[in-house]
Design a protein around this motif. Structure first.
Motif, PDB file in Angstrom:
ATOM      1  N   GLU A  41      20.325 -35.398 -37.956  1.00 59.97           N
ATOM      2  CA  GLU A  41      20.855 -35.588 -39.304  1.00 59.97           C
ATOM      3  C   GLU A  41      22.056 -36.508 -39.183  1.00 59.97           C
ATOM      4  O   GLU A  41      22.907 -36.300 -38.308  1.00 59.97           O
ATOM      5  CB  GLU A  41      21.253 -34.262 -39.934  1.00 59.97           C
ATOM      6  N   ALA A  42      22.109 -37.539 -40.019  1.00 56.77           N
ATOM      7  CA  ALA A  42      23.178 -38.533 -39.915  1.00 56.77           C
ATOM      8  C   ALA A  42      23.425 -39.177 -41.278  1.00 56.77           C
ATOM      9  O   ALA A  42      22.541 -39.193 -42.139  1.00 56.77           O
ATOM     10  CB  ALA A  42      22.789 -39.612 -38.902  1.00 56.77           C
ATOM     11  N   PRO A  43      24.602 -39.757 -41.473  1.00 61.33           N
ATOM     12  CA  PRO A  43      24.848 -40.528 -42.692  1.00 61.33           C
ATOM     13  C   PRO A  43      23.953 -41.771 -42.715  1.00 61.33           C
ATOM     14  O   PRO A  43      23.600 -42.307 -41.657  1.00 61.33           O
ATOM     15  CB  PRO A  43      26.317 -40.941 -42.590  1.00 61.33           C
ATOM     16  N   GLN A  44      23.599 -42.185 -43.907  1.00 55.97           N
ATOM     17  CA  GLN A  44      22.837 -43.437 -44.061  1.00 55.97           C
ATOM     18  C   GLN A  44      23.410 -44.219 -45.227  1.00 55.97           C
ATOM     19  O   GLN A  44      23.735 -43.647 -46.260  1.00 55.97           O
ATOM     20  CB  GLN A  44      21.352 -43.148 -44.302  1.00 55.97           C
ATOM     21  N   ARG A  45      23.532 -45.521 -45.026  1.00 58.18           N
ATOM     22  CA  ARG A  45      23.950 -46.450 -46.080  1.00 58.18           C
ATOM     23  C   ARG A  45      22.805 -47.409 -46.328  1.00 58.18           C
ATOM     24  O   ARG A  45      22.145 -47.851 -45.383  1.00 58.18           O
ATOM     25  CB  ARG A  45      25.196 -47.238 -45.667  1.00 58.18           C
ATOM     26  N   GLY A  46      22.575 -47.711 -47.592  1.00 55.72           N
ATOM     27  CA  GLY A  46      21.514 -48.637 -47.922  1.00 55.72           C
ATOM     28  C   GLY A  46      21.882 -49.535 -49.080  1.00 55.72           C
ATOM     29  O   GLY A  46      22.731 -49.188 -49.906  1.00 55.72           O
TER      30      GLY A  46
END
Length: 166
Positions: A41-46
Motif C-alpha cells: 500500500e503506497a501513496p499515488q499521484r496521477g
C-alpha cells in the motif's frame, strides 16, 4: 466516426464522462498477489489530461512498490463506431516491456476493459480487467482484476483517488 456523433458524445455521452476525469489526483495504491494478503500500500499521484480534442484521456501516475518507484501511462478512450471502451497501458512494474491493449462493452456504466498477458513461461494467458468508477466529481476508483486461465477473477490493484485540481 462522424463529427456530429462525436460532438454529441462530448456534450452528453461517453466522451463527456471521460472529460469529467481530467485533473490532478492523489490517493492510495493497493496491490494484492493473492486474495487475502495485501502485498503493498503506497501513496499515488496521477494526472489525467484530455488529448486530441477530447477523443482520449492520458493518465500518467507515480507510486511505489515497497522501495521501488513505479510509473505508468494509460490511454483511455471510447470507440464510437464500435461502441466499446478501449485502453492501452504501460507501466514500469506491471507490464514489463509490453503494451496491454484492452477493450470492453460500452453498455457498462463506467469504463470496464479486458486485456490479457502471458505468464512468461509459455503457459496459458491470464486476463486483466480494469474498471474506472467516478462516484462523484472528486472521487475516482480504478480497480484491476487478475483472471486465471480457468476464469477465476480476483482483485489485484485498487487506486482510490481524490481530486487535487481540475
Amino acid at each position: 466516426m462522424g463529427k456530429q456523433a462525436f460532438e454529441a458524445s462530448l456534450a452528453t455521452g461517453r466522451h463527456r464522462q471521460l472529460a469529467q476525469m481530467v485533473g490532478d489526483w492523489e490517493g492510495r495504491f493497493r496491490l494484492w498477489f493473492s486474495p487475502d494478503a495485501l502485498a503493498c500500500e503506497a501513496p499515488q499521484r496521477g494526472r489525467i489530461r484530455s488529448v486530441l480534442g477530447g477523443r482520449f484521456l492520458i493518465h500518467e501516475y507515480e507510486t511505489r512498490y515497497n522501495d521501488e518507484p513505479v510509473e505508468g501511462v494509460v490511454i483511455y478512450g471510447y470507440h464510437l463506431d464500435e461502441g466499446n471502451w478501449e485502453s492501452a497501458w504501460v507501466e514500469s512494474f506491471g507490464t514489463g516491456t509490453s503494451i496491454m491493449f484492452s477493450t470492453g462493452s460500452g453498455r457498462a456504466p463506467c469504463a470496464d476493459v479486458l486485456g490479457s498477458y502471458g505468464d512468461g513461461q509459455g503457459g496459458p494467458r491470464w486476463g486483466w480487467r480494469t474498471t474506472l468508477d467516478q462516484r462523484d466529481p472528486d472521487t475516482l476508483v480504478i480497480t484491476m482484476f487478475n483472471i486465471t486461465p480457468q476464469g477465476e477473477e480476483m482483485r489485484a490493484v485498487e487506486t482510490r483517488y481524490t481530486r487535487v485540481s481540475r
